[in-house]
Design an enzyme around this catalytic site. Structure first.
Site, PDB file in Angstrom:
ATOM      1  CB  THR A 101      -0.896   0.006   1.263  1.00 18.65           C
ATOM      2  OG1 THR A 101      -1.401   1.328   1.488  1.00 18.65           O
ATOM      3  CG2 THR A 101      -0.142  -0.404   2.527  1.00 18.65           C
ATOM      4  CD  GLU A 151      -1.989   5.058   4.758  1.00 20.51           C
ATOM      5  OE1 GLU A 151      -1.743   5.210   5.957  1.00 20.51           O
ATOM      6  OE2 GLU A 151      -2.330   5.988   4.016  1.00 20.51           O
ATOM      7  CE1 TYR A 209      -3.866  -1.822   5.920  1.00 22.71           C
ATOM      8  CE2 TYR A 209      -2.880   0.227   5.151  1.00 22.71           C
ATOM      9  CZ  TYR A 209      -3.481  -0.987   4.890  1.00 22.71           C
ATOM     10  OH  TYR A 209      -3.692  -1.376   3.582  1.00 22.71           O
ATOM     11  CE  LYS A 269      -2.124  -4.496   4.084  1.00 28.88           C
ATOM     12  NZ  LYS A 269      -2.508  -5.563   3.149  1.00 28.88           N
TER      13      LYS A 269
HETATM   14  P1  NAP Z   1     -11.468  -4.616   2.542  1.00 31.02           P
HETATM   15  O1  NAP Z   1     -12.670  -4.251   1.733  1.00 31.02           O
HETATM   16  O2  NAP Z   1     -11.343  -4.097   3.929  1.00 31.02           O
HETATM   17  O3  NAP Z   1     -11.374  -6.222   2.573  1.00 31.02           O
HETATM   18  C1  NAP Z   1     -10.549  -6.887   3.484  1.00 31.02           C
HETATM   19  C2  NAP Z   1     -10.817  -8.370   3.362  1.00 31.02           C
HETATM   20  O4  NAP Z   1      -9.976  -9.075   4.280  1.00 31.02           O
HETATM   21  C3  NAP Z   1     -12.256  -8.785   3.689  1.00 31.02           C
HETATM   22  O5  NAP Z   1     -12.648  -9.784   2.787  1.00 31.02           O
HETATM   23  C4  NAP Z   1     -12.128  -9.354   5.078  1.00 31.02           C
HETATM   24  O6  NAP Z   1     -13.122 -10.303   5.412  1.00 31.02           O
HETATM   25  C5  NAP Z   1     -10.770 -10.042   4.958  1.00 31.02           C
HETATM   26  N1  NAP Z   1     -10.183 -10.377   6.241  1.00 31.02           N
HETATM   27  C6  NAP Z   1      -9.849  -9.541   7.265  1.00 31.02           C
HETATM   28  N2  NAP Z   1      -9.322 -10.217   8.279  1.00 31.02           N
HETATM   29  C7  NAP Z   1      -9.301 -11.529   7.926  1.00 31.02           C
HETATM   30  C8  NAP Z   1      -8.881 -12.711   8.558  1.00 31.02           C
HETATM   31  N3  NAP Z   1      -8.346 -12.689   9.780  1.00 31.02           N
HETATM   32  N4  NAP Z   1      -8.996 -13.892   7.902  1.00 31.02           N
HETATM   33  C9  NAP Z   1      -9.543 -13.921   6.657  1.00 31.02           C
HETATM   34  N5  NAP Z   1      -9.969 -12.824   5.997  1.00 31.02           N
HETATM   35  C10 NAP Z   1      -9.846 -11.638   6.625  1.00 31.02           C
HETATM   36  O7  NAP Z   1     -10.131  -4.181   1.770  1.00 31.02           O
HETATM   37  P2  NAP Z   1      -9.922  -3.784   0.237  1.00 31.02           P
HETATM   38  O8  NAP Z   1     -10.136  -2.317   0.083  1.00 31.02           O
HETATM   39  O9  NAP Z   1     -10.642  -4.729  -0.632  1.00 31.02           O
HETATM   40  O10 NAP Z   1      -8.337  -4.001   0.108  1.00 31.02           O
HETATM   41  C11 NAP Z   1      -7.796  -5.265  -0.221  1.00 31.02           C
HETATM   42  C12 NAP Z   1      -6.365  -5.339   0.251  1.00 31.02           C
HETATM   43  O11 NAP Z   1      -5.606  -4.297  -0.353  1.00 31.02           O
HETATM   44  C13 NAP Z   1      -6.172  -5.144   1.743  1.00 31.02           C
HETATM   45  O12 NAP Z   1      -5.071  -5.956   2.132  1.00 31.02           O
HETATM   46  C14 NAP Z   1      -5.791  -3.686   1.895  1.00 31.02           C
HETATM   47  O13 NAP Z   1      -5.030  -3.493   3.052  1.00 31.02           O
HETATM   48  C15 NAP Z   1      -4.993  -3.477   0.628  1.00 31.02           C
HETATM   49  N6  NAP Z   1      -5.005  -2.142   0.060  1.00 31.02           N
HETATM   50  C16 NAP Z   1      -6.177  -1.499  -0.202  1.00 31.02           C
HETATM   51  C17 NAP Z   1      -6.156  -0.256  -0.806  1.00 31.02           C
HETATM   52  C18 NAP Z   1      -7.436   0.462  -1.138  1.00 31.02           C
HETATM   53  O14 NAP Z   1      -7.367   1.664  -1.424  1.00 31.02           O
HETATM   54  N7  NAP Z   1      -8.574  -0.207  -1.165  1.00 31.02           N
HETATM   55  C19 NAP Z   1      -4.926   0.327  -1.154  1.00 31.02           C
HETATM   56  C20 NAP Z   1      -3.750  -0.366  -0.890  1.00 31.02           C
HETATM   57  C21 NAP Z   1      -3.796  -1.605  -0.300  1.00 31.02           C
HETATM   58  P3  NAP Z   1     -14.527  -9.888   6.098  1.00 31.02           P
HETATM   59  O15 NAP Z   1     -15.461  -9.643   4.960  1.00 31.02           O
HETATM   60  O16 NAP Z   1     -14.854 -11.075   6.909  1.00 31.02           O
HETATM   61  O17 NAP Z   1     -14.285  -8.644   6.911  1.00 31.02           O
HETATM   62  O1  F7E Z   2      -8.998   8.061   4.738  1.00 32.79           O
HETATM   63  C1  F7E Z   2      -9.332  11.497   6.001  1.00 32.79           C
HETATM   64  C2  F7E Z   2      -8.401  10.552   6.727  1.00 32.79           C
HETATM   65  O2  F7E Z   2      -9.947   5.980   5.694  1.00 32.79           O
HETATM   66  C3  F7E Z   2      -8.543   8.937   3.738  1.00 32.79           C
HETATM   67  C4  F7E Z   2      -7.231   2.089   2.990  1.00 32.79           C
HETATM   68  O3  F7E Z   2      -7.793   1.398   1.910  1.00 32.79           O
HETATM   69  O4  F7E Z   2      -6.094   3.622   1.533  1.00 32.79           O
HETATM   70  C5  F7E Z   2      -7.021   3.546   2.607  1.00 32.79           C
HETATM   71  O5  F7E Z   2      -6.534   4.229   3.740  1.00 32.79           O
HETATM   72  C6  F7E Z   2      -8.240  10.297   4.337  1.00 32.79           C
HETATM   73  C7  F7E Z   2      -7.400  10.250   5.622  1.00 32.79           C
HETATM   74  O6  F7E Z   2      -8.396   5.877   3.677  1.00 32.79           O
HETATM   75  C8  F7E Z   2     -12.597  11.189   7.527  1.00 32.79           C
HETATM   76  O7  F7E Z   2      -7.837  11.195   7.877  1.00 32.79           O
HETATM   77  C9  F7E Z   2     -11.260  12.784   6.953  1.00 32.79           C
HETATM   78  O8  F7E Z   2      -6.427  11.262   5.561  1.00 32.79           O
HETATM   79  O9  F7E Z   2     -10.671   6.710   3.385  1.00 32.79           O
HETATM   80  P1  F7E Z   2      -9.596   6.618   4.407  1.00 32.79           P
HETATM   81  P2  F7E Z   2      -6.831   5.775   4.011  1.00 32.79           P
HETATM   82  O10 F7E Z   2      -6.544   6.037   5.424  1.00 32.79           O
HETATM   83  O11 F7E Z   2      -6.116   6.606   3.004  1.00 32.79           O
HETATM   84  C10 F7E Z   2      -4.799   3.072   1.795  1.00 32.79           C
HETATM   85  C11 F7E Z   2      -3.975   3.193   0.530  1.00 32.79           C
HETATM   86  C12 F7E Z   2      -4.862   1.695   2.348  1.00 32.79           C
HETATM   87  O12 F7E Z   2      -3.970   0.885   2.115  1.00 32.79           O
HETATM   88  C13 F7E Z   2      -5.906   1.431   3.371  1.00 32.79           C
HETATM   89  O13 F7E Z   2      -6.142   0.025   3.498  1.00 32.79           O
HETATM   90  O14 F7E Z   2      -9.475  10.894   4.712  1.00 32.79           O
HETATM   91  N1  F7E Z   2     -10.662  11.626   6.622  1.00 32.79           N
HETATM   92  N2  F7E Z   2     -12.452  12.536   7.515  1.00 32.79           N
HETATM   93  C14 F7E Z   2     -11.454  10.613   6.962  1.00 32.79           C
HETATM   94  N3  F7E Z   2     -11.313   9.282   6.830  1.00 32.79           N
HETATM   95  C15 F7E Z   2     -12.332   8.504   7.244  1.00 32.79           C
HETATM   96  N4  F7E Z   2     -12.226   7.157   7.080  1.00 32.79           N
HETATM   97  N5  F7E Z   2     -13.461   9.028   7.813  1.00 32.79           N
HETATM   98  C16 F7E Z   2     -13.647  10.355   7.975  1.00 32.79           C
HETATM   99  O15 F7E Z   2     -14.673  10.796   8.478  1.00 32.79           O
END
Ligand code: NAP
Ligand code: F7E
Length: 338
Positions: free
Chosen positions: A127, A129, A151, A155
């Protein structure tokens, strides 16, 4: 027919990746943790034909016994390890669970592949992050890491675990360093989906304002469908490597809010400062947005911007959805839902 296992298949990316892999003819297996409702999460958005073609394995990624069994018996061509505690906010309140799921869960899979299925190609969901407090802009594969949350730290451990297993045991293990990617299947607590839902509510005459945290944070937001295809492209490459996927453009949370109201033809004007700032409808005087400090983080990633040149050059990957198109897609999906 290629056979793939997706962990985290019930999440946002799991939905798009399973649809993509089924579409290109894979035998797709999902690894799902049990809950009392036996819910399939986002997989409910698949059509019946797609669902019928999926094979489900029930298990938790922290349980190495089931991971070993599924990897050994499955002999998958590809494993996409997406399962994680993925919410940055929750990682501050649940650091131990975050480390256990994201680090131990990843170790369980790479180790099972090393022991029982050496031919398997492995994708790890790293990520942006990892860059956290950014050390250079834009960020690419050579930018030093500086995570800002449990987090991000978890990662980072996953990233290095994958790289170490690749180098030590000559395994095909790749890291996708993906910047934020969003869609109508995004979890409801993430800021883009939260904004889209609140804007649809207000556009339909609702009166509850959107309560939000840091409006100034900037993210490089793309469309999740593009990134799922990118994960697959990373595993089709000639050798295992690490790739940034991003759009090369960033926007603030405030810009996302403004753009979302524009989709429903509502204007918003900002008044006040700091935690007293509000967003107001100039026609009615109603408050549309207010700050709630509970959404601030102990340490913030202020701004992030990706450079995806390597993925573009070596994989031919590029994003296809612009920022206004992404916001429109998400708000319109909420308008239909509500
Ligand atoms: P998400 O919607 O939060 O999905 C996370 C998945 O992990 C869900 O299916 C969840 O199952 C499963 N999970 C969590 N804990 C588990 C456990 N102990 N055993 C088995 N399964 C488990 O995340 P996403 O947005 O699709 O992201 C997918 C991956 O990419 C994640 O690793 C995230 O950290 C990474 N990532 C996401 C982004 C982004 O912007 N979306 C960017 C960079 C990296 P449940 O349905 O049971 O909760
Ligand atoms: O926050 C600000 C918050 O929670 C984005 C995950 O998929 O992307 C995701 O992480 C920004 C942050 O995503 C609220 O402080 C303001 O600056 O939507 P977010 P994230 O933290 O960027 C990365 C790439 C991953 O890997 C992660 O798994 O928005 N913010 N107000 C808020 N955020 C939330 N959630 N809620 C608020 O009310």
């Amino acid at each position: 027919m290629k056979k793939a296992l997706i962990t985290g298949i019930t999440g946002q990316d799991g939905f798009f990746l399973s649809r993509w892999l089924l579409g290109v003819g894979y035998d797709v297996h999902g690894f799902i943790r049990r809950n009392s409702a036996a819910s399939l999460g986002n997989l409910h958005a698949l059509n019946q034909d797609e669902l019928d073609r999926l094979t489900i394995h029930w298990g938790d990624v922290t349980d190495h016994t089931i991971v070993d069994t599924v990897v050994r018996e499955g002999q998958f061509d590809e494993v996409y390890h997406l399962a994680a505690q993925s919410f940055v906010s929750a990682s501050f309140t649940n650091p131990s669970l975050t480390y256990k799921t994201n680090i131990e869960g990843t170790l369980n899979f790479v180790n099972a592949i090393k022991e029982y299925s050496k031919h398997t190609r492995f994708y790890f969901a790293a990520t942006s992050e990892l860059y956290g407090k950014v050390q250079q802009t834009p960020q690419d594969e050579r930018t030093p890491f500086y995570p800002r949350s449990p987090y991000g730290v978890s990662k980072l451990a996953g990233f290095w675990t994958v790289k170490n297993y690749r180098e030590a045991y000559q395994l095909f293990m790749s890291n996708g360093i993906l910047f934020n990617h969003e869609s109508e299947h995004r979890g409801k607590e993430f800021v883009t989906r939260k904004i889209a839902q609140a804007v649809a509510h207000l556009a339909k005459g609702g009166t509850e304002p959107l309560l939000i945290g840091n409006l100034e944070a900037k993210r490089d937001w793309g469309f999740a469908g593009d990134y799922a295809k990118g994960m697959w492209m990373i595993l089709q490459h000639g050798f295992a490597d690490d790739f940034v996927l991003a759009t090369g453009e960033n926007h603030s949370v405030r810009e996302f809010v403004t753009e979302a109201f524009r989709v429903v033809q509502m204007e918003i004007v900002w008044q006040g400062e700091g935690t007293q700032e509000i967003g107001v409808n100039p026609k009615t005087g109603n408050t549309l947005v207010a700050i709630d400090p509970q959404y601030f983080r102990p340490a913030e990633v202020d701004t992030i911007l990706g450079n995806y040149t390597k993925a573009k050059t070596l994989l031919g990957w590029h994003p296809s959805v612009t920022f206004p198109e992404l916001v429109k897609r998400m708000v319109e999906a909420e308008m239909e839902r509500s």
